[in-house]
Motif scaffolding. Sequence first.
Motif, PDB file in Angstrom:
ATOM      1  N   GLU A 116       1.047  -4.932  19.755  1.00 59.34           N
ATOM      2  CA  GLU A 116       0.634  -4.152  18.586  1.00 59.34           C
ATOM      3  C   GLU A 116       1.413  -4.566  17.341  1.00 59.34           C
ATOM      4  O   GLU A 116       0.834  -4.738  16.257  1.00 59.34           O
ATOM      5  N   VAL A 117       2.731  -4.712  17.503  1.00 60.74           N
ATOM      6  CA  VAL A 117       3.578  -5.087  16.367  1.00 60.74           C
ATOM      7  C   VAL A 117       3.219  -6.483  15.872  1.00 60.74           C
ATOM      8  O   VAL A 117       3.090  -6.720  14.669  1.00 60.74           O
ATOM      9  N   LYS A 169      -1.293   4.016  23.529  1.00 61.44           N
ATOM     10  CA  LYS A 169      -0.859   3.187  22.424  1.00 61.44           C
ATOM     11  C   LYS A 169      -0.806   3.976  21.137  1.00 61.44           C
ATOM     12  O   LYS A 169      -1.627   4.833  20.883  1.00 61.44           O
ATOM     13  N   ARG A 170       0.199   3.656  20.326  1.00 58.97           N
ATOM     14  CA  ARG A 170       0.385   4.309  19.042  1.00 58.97           C
ATOM     15  C   ARG A 170       0.105   3.319  17.930  1.00 58.97           C
ATOM     16  O   ARG A 170       0.248   2.115  18.105  1.00 58.97           O
ATOM     17  N   SER A 171      -0.265   3.830  16.770  1.00 57.71           N
ATOM     18  CA  SER A 171      -0.403   2.938  15.621  1.00 57.71           C
ATOM     19  C   SER A 171       0.980   2.475  15.189  1.00 57.71           C
ATOM     20  O   SER A 171       1.962   3.175  15.378  1.00 57.71           O
ATOM     21  N   VAL A 172       1.031   1.289  14.628  1.00 56.90           N
ATOM     22  CA  VAL A 172       2.321   0.746  14.205  1.00 56.90           C
ATOM     23  C   VAL A 172       2.818   1.536  13.011  1.00 56.90           C
ATOM     24  O   VAL A 172       2.120   1.667  12.006  1.00 56.90           O
ATOM     25  N   ALA A 192      13.274   0.054  16.165  1.00 53.92           N
ATOM     26  CA  ALA A 192      12.726   1.378  15.865  1.00 53.92           C
ATOM     27  C   ALA A 192      11.285   1.504  16.343  1.00 53.92           C
ATOM     28  O   ALA A 192      10.867   2.555  16.840  1.00 53.92           O
ATOM     29  N   MET A 193      10.516   0.424  16.207  1.00 50.84           N
ATOM     30  CA  MET A 193       9.121   0.454  16.663  1.00 50.84           C
ATOM     31  C   MET A 193       9.030   0.545  18.174  1.00 50.84           C
ATOM     32  O   MET A 193       8.168   1.250  18.711  1.00 50.84           O
ATOM     33  N   ARG A 194       9.939  -0.152  18.877  1.00 55.14           N
ATOM     34  CA  ARG A 194       9.944  -0.045  20.342  1.00 55.14           C
ATOM     35  C   ARG A 194      10.270   1.383  20.774  1.00 55.14           C
ATOM     36  O   ARG A 194       9.699   1.903  21.735  1.00 55.14           O
TER      37      ARG A 194
END
Length: 304
Positions: free
Chosen positions: A230-231, A9-12, A220-222
Amino acid sequence: MAARPSHNKRSVPAMGASARTRAGPGLAAVGASRHPTGSMSDQRAKSILKEAVDAVVNSFAKHTHGYGRVNVVEALQEFWNMKAARGADLKNGALVVYESIQSTSAPYVCFVTLPGGSCFASFQNCPTKAEARRSAAKIALMNSVFNEHPSRKISHEFIEKVVAEAKNSFQGSDEDADNPNTGIGAFRFMLESNKGRTMLEFQELMTVFQLLHWNGSLKAMRERQCSRQEVLAHYSHRGLDDDMRSQMALDWISREQETPSIIARELEIANQEIEAARVAGRELRFPKEKKDILVLAYSQLGSV
């Protein structure tokens, strides 16, 4: 999007110029020419809307002021003052804000923004600016009062009902509804996170995600491998503010440089959506926020 192990997992990411994914096409233009019978139906709908608004306004006035002429602008402000006095969570206070559209002739239009962020507008053809303000206050007061009804609260029963309807509409499964990384699961997650709130409060939150989708930021976040959960968790606790609007405006400035006149086209769509919602007496914060962001972007084009 499939679920990922927690170590992936990445930070938003912050939304801004880096999220310049081209937005998809806007909603279909509203306001095409209608058949004469359609115009008659519109007139009937407007008449019914006016009767409903007047009934709610008069009922509220009798309950709080006694009989007599209603100062609906004062009544709307009093309603929200009472909400604040009873402990409502109004982060920006109980002030109701009016915004008149610049015009040199009738009909005049006025927007009203409620303390939580919901936005309505004068729904009648108003010969004066004062009448436009009263018309906006009427529709906002009706929605404010109606929103207090228990049926407008997000409950367990309500969530189960609307999630079941969503599964049927999109041919989803029980597994989809329980997985926050699916569309239906994300919808349930948002509803569960807002249990006890009203539908008007839920719409205020949804406006943020509608804008993120329209702006291309969710895509873009996907692409950065952020999960839906997360979003949702990140933006569910972030209100719409001037910083978010400015970042979105930067994205549209970038698109304008790549595709000239795209801002003008999106502005036309937003204006059509606002007008359709206004005359129908619907909540219209989403298209109004779109317009404000695009106008901000247009005003800054010369300085880029």
